[in-house]
Enzyme design. Structure first.
Site, PDB file in Angstrom:
ATOM      1  N   ASP A 159      16.681   1.520 -11.106  1.00  0.00           N
ATOM      2  CA  ASP A 159      15.109   1.404 -10.904  1.00  0.00           C
ATOM      3  C   ASP A 159      14.598   0.790 -12.255  1.00  0.00           C
ATOM      4  O   ASP A 159      14.889   0.824 -13.164  1.00  0.00           O
ATOM      5  CB  ASP A 159      14.499   2.483 -10.425  1.00  0.00           C
ATOM      6  CG  ASP A 159      13.257   2.239 -10.232  1.00  0.00           C
ATOM      7  OD1 ASP A 159      12.709   1.521  -9.589  1.00  0.00           O
ATOM      8  OD2 ASP A 159      12.386   3.346 -10.326  1.00  0.00           O
ATOM      9  N   LYS A 192       5.093  -2.097  -2.055  1.00  0.00           N
ATOM     10  CA  LYS A 192       3.931  -1.787  -2.518  1.00  0.00           C
ATOM     11  C   LYS A 192       3.143  -1.907  -1.361  1.00  0.00           C
ATOM     12  O   LYS A 192       1.831  -1.174  -1.212  1.00  0.00           O
ATOM     13  CB  LYS A 192       3.506  -2.486  -3.747  1.00  0.00           C
ATOM     14  CG  LYS A 192       4.116  -2.664  -5.097  1.00  0.00           C
ATOM     15  CD  LYS A 192       4.396  -1.297  -5.344  1.00  0.00           C
ATOM     16  CE  LYS A 192       5.330  -0.869  -6.609  1.00  0.00           C
ATOM     17  NZ  LYS A 192       5.694   0.292  -6.749  1.00  0.00           N
TER      18      LYS A 192
END
Length: 269
Positions: A10, A52
């Site tokens: 990540d 998002k």
């Protein structure tokens, strides 16, 4: 050879941006800017790891946020509302992400050690491509250059918690088996991503979102406070199914040595 051939890392809270502050602060500002609705940093952290747009959608479903929204507008958040917040979020995030592009302590040395073992460095993020196109070169200027990266909006199938970004790294890096990969993340959706991809998973309990402290705050924190926060973060990551939980990426080589021993015994994720 029956050993780890690649790690899929990540970004925010794992390799850059200790505490994962770039996205959390921007979510707060985007809600305020688009609709004059206040959310807290703690609330902004809850769905971290999702794409998002999906993150904003999940925030709107938090009971406390939904109650505030209902009090202001007389209804729950709609898809059009999410679009408006996302439209406010994107330019703010693109502008600010370079300020949070420095590698977390130990990352550069760890990457060098992994590469010395012949391990390839993949990566993926809940950030969309427009943000990653700013973050990737900024991180490179600080010395962090993964072999491949995938953004949350790159693939038609979607992002986390699905396996697709992790699997795209497997394809791009030419890895022979998902059992020879380790997915590393500081948030639950990224752990789920790795599990869904059939990989070993390692959660990071201190450097990332669940611990939620700046590097400076962490450096001055009492041992007791660190222990409480670490336990809170680790419990969430283990609950998500992580095979291992450690403090930061600097601890990964030791974990990989342990996984290699398990692979040699015929174990699989």
């Amino acid at each position: 050879m029956n050993r780890i051939h690649a790690v899929i890392l990540d970004w925010a809270g794992t390799t850059v941006d200790f505490g994962s502050f770039a996205p959390t602060q921007i979510f707060v500002e985007a809600f305020r800017q688009a609709f004059d609705v206040e959310i807290t940093l703690a609330e902004a952290r809850v769905p971290m790891g999702l794409g998002k747009w999906q993150h904003i959608e999940a925030l709107g479903k938090l009971p406390a946020v939904d109650a505030r929204w209902q009090a202001k507008f007389g209804r729950s958040m709609s898809a059009a509302d999410i679009d408006a917040i996302y439209a406010a979020f994107m330019p703010l995030q693109i502008a600010k992400v370079v300020d949070f592009s420095s590698p977390i302590a130990g990352v550069i040395d760890t990457i060098a050690a992994l590469r010395a073992e012949g391990i390839k460095i993949g990566s993926c993020s809940g950030y969309p491509r427009a943000v990653m196109e700013r973050l990737v070169p900024a991180a490179a200027e600080h010395g962090y250059r993964p072999d491949h990266w995938v953004a949350t909006d790159d693939l038609a199938a979607g992002g986390r918690p699905g396996p697709w970004m992790a699997l795209q790294n497997v394809i791009a890096l030419g890895i022979d088996a998902v059992a020879h990969c380790v997915k590393v993340d500081d948030a639950a959706p990224g752990i789920s991503e790795g599990l869904n991809a059939g990989m070993w998973t390692v959660g990071l309990a201190v450097s990332g979102n669940e611990f939620g402290a700046t590097w400076d705050a962490y450096q001055t924190m009492s041992k007791e406070d660190v222990a409480v926060r670490r336990e809170h973060a680790a419990s969430k990551l283990y609950a998500a199914g992580a095979h291992y939980v450690v403090d930061s990426l600097a601890d990964l080589p030791g974990v990989i040595a342990h996984i290699n021993a398990r692979l040699a015994q015929g174990e699989r994720p």
